[in-house]
Design a protein around this motif. Structure first.
Motif, PDB file in Angstrom:
ATOM      1  N   PRO A 100      25.561  44.404  39.690  1.00  0.00           N
ATOM      2  CA  PRO A 100      24.190  44.929  39.622  1.00  0.00           C
ATOM      3  C   PRO A 100      23.987  45.985  38.531  1.00  0.00           C
ATOM      4  N   LYS A 101      25.037  46.669  38.121  1.00  0.00           N
ATOM      5  CA  LYS A 101      24.911  47.709  37.097  1.00  0.00           C
ATOM      6  C   LYS A 101      25.027  47.154  35.682  1.00  0.00           C
ATOM      7  N   HIS A 102      25.688  46.004  35.564  1.00  0.00           N
ATOM      8  CA  HIS A 102      25.919  45.405  34.245  1.00  0.00           C
ATOM      9  C   HIS A 102      25.630  43.907  34.332  1.00  0.00           C
ATOM     10  N   PRO A 103      24.376  43.507  34.119  1.00  0.00           N
ATOM     11  CA  PRO A 103      24.005  42.098  34.300  1.00  0.00           C
ATOM     12  C   PRO A 103      24.714  41.138  33.346  1.00  0.00           C
ATOM     13  N   GLU A 104      25.308  41.659  32.286  1.00  0.00           N
ATOM     14  CA  GLU A 104      26.049  40.805  31.360  1.00  0.00           C
ATOM     15  C   GLU A 104      27.453  40.465  31.872  1.00  0.00           C
ATOM     16  N   ARG A 105      27.799  41.034  33.023  1.00  0.00           N
ATOM     17  CA  ARG A 105      29.112  40.814  33.633  1.00  0.00           C
ATOM     18  C   ARG A 105      28.953  40.392  35.088  1.00  0.00           C
ATOM     19  N   GLY A 106      30.001  39.795  35.617  1.00  0.00           N
ATOM     20  CA  GLY A 106      30.068  39.498  37.036  1.00  0.00           C
ATOM     21  C   GLY A 106      31.439  39.876  37.567  1.00  0.00           C
ATOM     22  N   PHE A 107      31.550  39.961  38.870  1.00  0.00           N
ATOM     23  CA  PHE A 107      32.838  40.257  39.505  1.00  0.00           C
ATOM     24  C   PHE A 107      33.458  38.963  40.025  1.00  0.00           C
ATOM     25  N   VAL A 108      34.730  38.808  39.790  1.00  0.00           N
ATOM     26  CA  VAL A 108      35.507  37.682  40.295  1.00  0.00           C
ATOM     27  C   VAL A 108      36.611  38.275  41.159  1.00  0.00           C
ATOM     28  N   ASP A 138      61.811  32.340  51.981  1.00  0.00           N
ATOM     29  CA  ASP A 138      61.701  31.571  53.222  1.00  0.00           C
ATOM     30  C   ASP A 138      60.261  31.171  53.536  1.00  0.00           C
ATOM     31  N   GLY A 139      59.345  31.482  52.607  1.00  0.00           N
ATOM     32  CA  GLY A 139      57.941  31.166  52.829  1.00  0.00           C
ATOM     33  C   GLY A 139      57.231  32.166  53.715  1.00  0.00           C
ATOM     34  N   LYS A 140      57.880  33.287  54.002  1.00  0.00           N
ATOM     35  CA  LYS A 140      57.289  34.326  54.855  1.00  0.00           C
ATOM     36  C   LYS A 140      56.368  35.207  54.007  1.00  0.00           C
ATOM     37  N   LEU A 141      55.158  35.423  54.505  1.00  0.00           N
ATOM     38  CA  LEU A 141      54.184  36.266  53.819  1.00  0.00           C
ATOM     39  C   LEU A 141      54.646  37.718  53.867  1.00  0.00           C
ATOM     40  N   VAL A 142      54.729  38.378  52.699  1.00  0.00           N
ATOM     41  CA  VAL A 142      55.203  39.763  52.661  1.00  0.00           C
ATOM     42  C   VAL A 142      54.141  40.750  52.189  1.00  0.00           C
ATOM     43  N   LEU A 143      53.124  40.276  51.450  1.00  0.00           N
ATOM     44  CA  LEU A 143      52.113  41.184  50.922  1.00  0.00           C
ATOM     45  C   LEU A 143      50.847  40.387  50.648  1.00  0.00           C
ATOM     46  N   VAL A 144      49.710  41.019  50.887  1.00  0.00           N
ATOM     47  CA  VAL A 144      48.416  40.439  50.517  1.00  0.00           C
ATOM     48  C   VAL A 144      47.551  41.517  49.880  1.00  0.00           C
ATOM     49  N   CYS A 145      46.653  41.092  49.013  1.00  0.00           N
ATOM     50  CA  CYS A 145      45.642  41.994  48.461  1.00  0.00           C
ATOM     51  C   CYS A 145      44.585  41.150  47.764  1.00  0.00           C
ATOM     52  N   GLU A 146      43.537  41.810  47.336  1.00  0.00           N
ATOM     53  CA  GLU A 146      42.493  41.162  46.567  1.00  0.00           C
ATOM     54  C   GLU A 146      42.401  41.846  45.215  1.00  0.00           C
ATOM     55  N   HIS A 147      42.369  41.044  44.177  1.00  0.00           N
ATOM     56  CA  HIS A 147      42.233  41.540  42.805  1.00  0.00           C
ATOM     57  C   HIS A 147      40.804  41.284  42.357  1.00  0.00           C
ATOM     58  N   VAL A 148      40.122  42.347  41.950  1.00  0.00           N
ATOM     59  CA  VAL A 148      38.745  42.234  41.487  1.00  0.00           C
ATOM     60  C   VAL A 148      38.741  42.383  39.963  1.00  0.00           C
ATOM     61  N   MET A 149      38.130  41.410  39.303  1.00  0.00           N
ATOM     62  CA  MET A 149      38.017  41.453  37.849  1.00  0.00           C
ATOM     63  C   MET A 149      36.545  41.550  37.442  1.00  0.00           C
ATOM     64  N   SER A 150      36.292  42.217  36.339  1.00  0.00           N
ATOM     65  CA  SER A 150      34.964  42.257  35.733  1.00  0.00           C
ATOM     66  C   SER A 150      34.989  41.295  34.551  1.00  0.00           C
ATOM     67  N   CYS A 151      34.078  40.306  34.571  1.00  0.00           N
ATOM     68  CA  CYS A 151      34.107  39.243  33.572  1.00  0.00           C
ATOM     69  C   CYS A 151      32.769  39.132  32.835  1.00  0.00           C
ATOM     70  N   LEU A 152      32.864  38.962  31.532  1.00  0.00           N
ATOM     71  CA  LEU A 152      31.672  38.727  30.730  1.00  0.00           C
ATOM     72  C   LEU A 152      31.063  37.375  31.068  1.00  0.00           C
ATOM     73  N   LYS A 153      29.750  37.289  30.945  1.00  0.00           N
ATOM     74  CA  LYS A 153      29.053  36.010  31.102  1.00  0.00           C
ATOM     75  C   LYS A 153      28.894  35.372  29.722  1.00  0.00           C
ATOM     76  N   LYS A 154      28.735  34.068  29.695  1.00  0.00           N
ATOM     77  CA  LYS A 154      28.594  33.341  28.448  1.00  0.00           C
ATOM     78  C   LYS A 154      27.310  33.768  27.717  1.00  0.00           C
ATOM     79  N   GLY A 155      27.421  33.871  26.421  1.00  0.00           N
ATOM     80  CA  GLY A 155      26.257  34.140  25.574  1.00  0.00           C
ATOM     81  C   GLY A 155      25.699  35.537  25.659  1.00  0.00           C
ATOM     82  N   CYS A 156      26.401  36.434  26.309  1.00  0.00           N
ATOM     83  CA  CYS A 156      25.821  37.776  26.478  1.00  0.00           C
ATOM     84  C   CYS A 156      26.191  38.709  25.344  1.00  0.00           C
ATOM     85  N   CYS A 157      27.328  38.510  24.678  1.00  0.00           N
ATOM     86  CA  CYS A 157      27.783  39.504  23.701  1.00  0.00           C
ATOM     87  C   CYS A 157      28.297  38.875  22.430  1.00  0.00           C
TER      88      CYS A 157
END
Length: 149
Positions: free
Chosen positions: A112-120, A130-149
């Motif tokens: 909302p602050k930078h309309p030329e970008r979006g969050f992914v 052994d296939g056991k889950l040891v850690l989880v998290c979410e990675h947030v990226m700021s990405c440019l939109k096509k044709g904006c810059c």
């Protein structure tokens, strides 16, 4: 490798996986030195025998750092890391464990602050040999939109 990927190019549900990496005693010692975290759970084999895990464990922040590094195989000039959310250390990682990372594209939303970008948002799941889950998290990226810059 460099590849430009714009906000519109990311597909929800897409998955990528890393190769494995074994956590060593050297990793733990170096991480302790870099962070100042010399807690006996990580550094003292005799103390660690008295814990619920029965042996030394890797720092959660070490596992996180290594896992994030394992996913950084592409330079995307249209995106940068905005941060990490919901980080949880699910199970311990021991010396000699081999971890790998599964990354699933979870969400795309407007900036909302930078309309030329979006969050992914990517969901990271780290597994041991052994296939056991040891850690989880979410990675947030700021990405440019096509044709904006």
């Amino acid at each position: 490798m460099e590849q430009t990927i714009y906000f519109e190019d990311y597909e929800i549900g897409s998955v990528r996986e890393s190769i494995g990496r074994t956590i060593t005693e050297t990793d733990i010692v170096i991480h302790a030195g870099q962070t100042g975290d010399f807690f006996p759970h990580h550094m003292d084999a005799e103390f660690a025998k008295t814990t619920e895990f029965g042996r030394r464990i890797a720092h959660g922040t070490l596992t996180f750092s290594v896992a994030v590094g394992m996913t950084a195989n592409l330079i995307n000039p249209a995106a940068f890391s905005y941060g990490y959310d919901r980080l949880r250390f699910i199970n311990p990682v021991f010396i000699g464990d081999t971890i790998h990372v599964k990354v699933t594209l979870k969400e795309k939303r407007e900036n909302p602050k930078h309309p030329e970008r979006g969050f992914v948002t990517e969901a990271l799941e780290v597994f041991n040999q052994d296939g056991k889950l040891v850690l989880v998290c979410e990675h947030v990226m700021s990405c440019l939109k096509k044709g904006c810059c």
